[in-house]
Design a protein around this motif. Structure first.
Motif, short mmCIF file in Angstrom:
data_model
loop_
_atom_site.label_atom_id
_atom_site.label_comp_id
_atom_site.label_asym_id
_atom_site.label_seq_id
_atom_site.Cartn_x
_atom_site.Cartn_y
_atom_site.Cartn_z
N VAL A 158 -8.83 1.38 1.91
CA VAL A 158 -7.62 2.18 1.71
C VAL A 158 -6.43 1.55 2.43
O VAL A 158 -5.31 1.53 1.91
CB VAL A 158 -7.85 3.63 2.17
CG1 VAL A 158 -6.55 4.40 2.23
CG2 VAL A 158 -8.83 4.33 1.24
N ILE A 159 -6.66 1.03 3.62
CA ILE A 159 -5.58 0.35 4.36
C ILE A 159 -5.09 -0.86 3.58
O ILE A 159 -3.88 -1.09 3.45
CB ILE A 159 -6.06 -0.07 5.76
CG1 ILE A 159 -6.37 1.16 6.61
CG2 ILE A 159 -5.01 -0.94 6.46
CD1 ILE A 159 -7.07 0.85 7.92
N GLU A 160 -6.02 -1.63 3.02
CA GLU A 160 -5.65 -2.79 2.22
C GLU A 160 -4.91 -2.36 0.96
O GLU A 160 -3.94 -3.01 0.53
CB GLU A 160 -6.90 -3.60 1.85
CG GLU A 160 -6.62 -4.90 1.13
CD GLU A 160 -5.81 -5.89 1.94
OE1 GLU A 160 -5.14 -6.76 1.33
OE2 GLU A 160 -5.84 -5.81 3.19
N PHE A 161 -5.32 -1.26 0.38
CA PHE A 161 -4.63 -0.70 -0.79
C PHE A 161 -3.18 -0.37 -0.44
O PHE A 161 -2.26 -0.66 -1.22
CB PHE A 161 -5.38 0.54 -1.27
CG PHE A 161 -4.69 1.33 -2.34
CD1 PHE A 161 -4.24 0.73 -3.50
CD2 PHE A 161 -4.50 2.70 -2.19
CE1 PHE A 161 -3.61 1.46 -4.50
CE2 PHE A 161 -3.87 3.44 -3.17
CZ PHE A 161 -3.42 2.82 -4.33
N ALA A 162 -2.97 0.22 0.72
CA ALA A 162 -1.60 0.56 1.15
C ALA A 162 -0.70 -0.68 1.20
O ALA A 162 0.48 -0.61 0.85
CB ALA A 162 -1.64 1.25 2.52
N ARG A 163 -1.28 -1.81 1.58
CA ARG A 163 -0.50 -3.05 1.64
C ARG A 163 -0.07 -3.53 0.25
O ARG A 163 0.89 -4.28 0.13
CB ARG A 163 -1.32 -4.15 2.33
CG ARG A 163 -1.64 -3.89 3.79
CD ARG A 163 -2.25 -5.12 4.46
NE ARG A 163 -2.55 -4.87 5.86
CZ ARG A 163 -3.76 -4.64 6.35
NH1 ARG A 163 -4.81 -4.66 5.54
NH2 ARG A 163 -3.95 -4.40 7.64
N HIS A 164 -0.78 -3.11 -0.77
CA HIS A 164 -0.49 -3.55 -2.13
C HIS A 164 0.33 -2.54 -2.94
O HIS A 164 0.72 -2.83 -4.07
CB HIS A 164 -1.80 -3.83 -2.89
CG HIS A 164 -2.46 -5.11 -2.47
ND1 HIS A 164 -3.16 -5.24 -1.28
CD2 HIS A 164 -2.54 -6.31 -3.09
CE1 HIS A 164 -3.64 -6.47 -1.20
NE2 HIS A 164 -3.27 -7.14 -2.27
N ILE A 165 0.57 -1.37 -2.39
CA ILE A 165 1.32 -0.35 -3.14
C ILE A 165 2.76 -0.80 -3.31
O ILE A 165 3.45 -1.12 -2.34
CB ILE A 165 1.25 1.01 -2.41
CG1 ILE A 165 -0.18 1.57 -2.48
CG2 ILE A 165 2.23 2.00 -3.03
CD1 ILE A 165 -0.37 2.87 -1.74
N PRO A 166 3.25 -0.83 -4.56
CA PRO A 166 4.63 -1.27 -4.81
C PRO A 166 5.63 -0.16 -4.51
O PRO A 166 5.24 1.02 -4.45
CB PRO A 166 4.60 -1.61 -6.31
CG PRO A 166 3.57 -0.68 -6.88
CD PRO A 166 2.53 -0.52 -5.81
N PRO A 167 6.89 -0.50 -4.37
CA PRO A 167 7.92 0.51 -4.07
C PRO A 167 8.31 1.31 -5.32
O PRO A 167 9.39 1.13 -5.88
CB PRO A 167 9.09 -0.34 -3.55
CG PRO A 167 8.91 -1.66 -4.23
CD PRO A 167 7.44 -1.87 -4.36
N LEU A 168 7.42 2.18 -5.78
CA LEU A 168 7.65 2.96 -6.99
C LEU A 168 8.53 4.17 -6.70
O LEU A 168 8.26 4.94 -5.77
CB LEU A 168 6.32 3.43 -7.57
CG LEU A 168 5.40 2.38 -8.18
CD1 LEU A 168 4.05 2.99 -8.52
CD2 LEU A 168 6.03 1.78 -9.43
N ASN A 169 9.53 4.36 -7.51
CA ASN A 169 10.41 5.52 -7.33
C ASN A 169 9.64 6.81 -7.61
O ASN A 169 8.89 6.91 -8.59
CB ASN A 169 11.61 5.43 -8.27
CG ASN A 169 12.61 4.39 -7.82
OD1 ASN A 169 12.88 4.26 -6.63
ND2 ASN A 169 13.15 3.62 -8.76
N GLY A 170 9.83 7.77 -6.73
CA GLY A 170 9.21 9.08 -6.94
C GLY A 170 7.76 9.16 -6.50
O GLY A 170 7.13 10.21 -6.66
N LEU A 171 7.21 8.08 -5.94
CA LEU A 171 5.81 8.11 -5.50
C LEU A 171 5.72 8.88 -4.18
O LEU A 171 6.44 8.59 -3.23
CB LEU A 171 5.29 6.69 -5.31
CG LEU A 171 3.84 6.57 -4.79
CD1 LEU A 171 2.85 7.16 -5.79
CD2 LEU A 171 3.50 5.11 -4.50
N THR A 172 4.81 9.85 -4.16
CA THR A 172 4.55 10.62 -2.94
C THR A 172 3.13 10.32 -2.47
O THR A 172 2.20 10.36 -3.27
CB THR A 172 4.69 12.14 -3.20
OG1 THR A 172 6.02 12.42 -3.65
CG2 THR A 172 4.40 12.93 -1.93
N VAL A 173 2.98 10.02 -1.19
CA VAL A 173 1.68 9.66 -0.63
C VAL A 173 1.36 10.58 0.54
O VAL A 173 2.14 10.67 1.49
CB VAL A 173 1.66 8.20 -0.14
CG1 VAL A 173 0.30 7.86 0.44
CG2 VAL A 173 2.01 7.24 -1.27
#
Length: 255
Positions: free
Chosen positions: A106-121
Motif C-alpha cells: 500500500v505504501i508503494e501504491f501511494a508512491r504511484h498515485i497520480p495527481p488526479l483531480n477530485g481524488l479523496t484518500v
C-alpha cells in the motif's frame, strides 16, 4: 507390494510438488502401508524442512507467518511491489474516493498515485498519508486511532468508528497471507478488525499482494475470498492458485 522408504519419500515429495498437498490416508492406500508409517514418513520429512504437517495432510511449507517491521518488509519483493503498485494506480479515476489500508504494498501504491483531480484518500497508513500530502490535487484524510508501530499505521475503535461515517468507491488492501480456504489474513487481530470495517465501507475490494503471500496464514482473518473483487499480484503465482481464484470469481491481474 510396498516400496522402500527412500522411494516412498521421493514419491511423497513429488506428489507434494505436483498437487500442493498430500493426505495421510491417500498415501497409506497408495503405498499399501499403515497410517502410522505415513505419519512417521511425514515427520522425518518435516524435520528435514521439506514439508509442513497439518491436520491429516502435509503442505510444502509452514503457512503461518510472523510479524516483521515495515522497514524490513519494504525491502522484500520490492520490484514486484512496484509493478503491482503501478498497475493499481492505473485503475484510479478522477473523483474516486478510496481507502488505503496498511502494509508495504500500500505504501508503494501511494508512491504511484497520480495527481488526479477530485481524488479523496482515507488512509490508515501514516507513511502513505505523508507521501500523498505532497499532491495538492488530492484530499488526504488520516484515520485516527492507536498507532501500530511495526506497520506505521493506525488501528482500534476510533479508526473503525470514523470509517462508518463514509462510503468509498475502492479499497486497496495489503495482506500478510492469502489462503484459498481461509481467505485474507494479517498478523494483527486489531488490523484484521479494522480491515473488516473498511470492506463494509467500500464498493470494490482490491488486494495488492506479491506472490509470496499466497498459501500463507496470519493470526487475524480479514475475510473470505468471496468478498474480494480483484487481486493484483506478480507472475510468481502458481497455476493451481491461479485457477482456483478464477473459479471463485476473483478478477486476477498478473503483472
Amino acid at each position: 507390494m510396498s516400496i522402500n522408504i527412500v522411494d516412498r519419500h521421493k514419491r511423497i515429495l513429488d506428489k507434494l510438488e505436483t498437487n500442493g498437498y498430500v493426505k495421510v490416508n491417500e498415501l497409506s492406500e497408495e503405498f499399501n502401508v499403515s497410517l502410522v508409517t505415513i505419519r512417521k514418513d511425514l515427520k522425518v520429512l518435516e524435520e528435514r524442512n521439506l514439508l509442513f504437517r497439518s491436520h491429516g495432510k502435509a503442505i510444502p511449507a509452514n503457512p503461518y507467518i510472523t510479524e516483521h517491521h515495515v522497514t524490513i518488509k519494504e525491502k522484500l519483493y520490492s520490484k514486484e511491489k512496484s509493478k503491482i503498485a503501478a498497475t493499481a494506480a492505473a485503475i484510479l479515476e478522477p473523483n474516486d474516493s478510496i481507502i488505503l489500508a496498511s502494509g508495504t504494498s500500500v505504501i508503494e501504491f501511494a508512491r504511484h498515485i497520480p495527481p488526479l483531480n477530485g481524488l479523496t484518500v482515507l488512509s490508515a497508513s501514516l507513511n502513505a498519508s505523508i507521501i500523498l500530502a505532497e499532491l495538492k490535487e488530492i484530499e488526504v484524510m488520516q484515520l485516527g486511532g492507536s498507532v501500530r508501530s511495526s506497520a506505521s499505521s493506525v488501528v482500534g475503535p476510533i479508526a473503525e468508528k470514523m470509517l462508518s461515517e463514509f462510503t468509498f468507491t475502492k479499497l486497496f488492501v495489503g495482506v500478510d497471507g492469502i489462503d484459498l480456504d481461509f481467505g485474507l489474513t494479517t498478523t494483527s487481530a486489531m488490523e484484521a478488525s479494522l480491515n473488516k470495517e473498511m470492506i463494509k465501507a467500500a464498493q470494490k475490494i482490491i488486494v495488492l499482494a506479491d506472490s509470496s503471500k499466497f498459501n500463507k496464514k496470519g493470526f487475524g482473518r480479514i475475510c473470505g475470498l468471496e468478498e474480494v473483487d480483484q487481486i493484483i499480484t506478480d507472475s510468481g503465482i502458481d497455476n493451481r492458485t491461479k485457477e482456483r481464484l478464477i473459479e471463485l470469481g476473483v478478477e486476477l491481474t498478473i503483472v
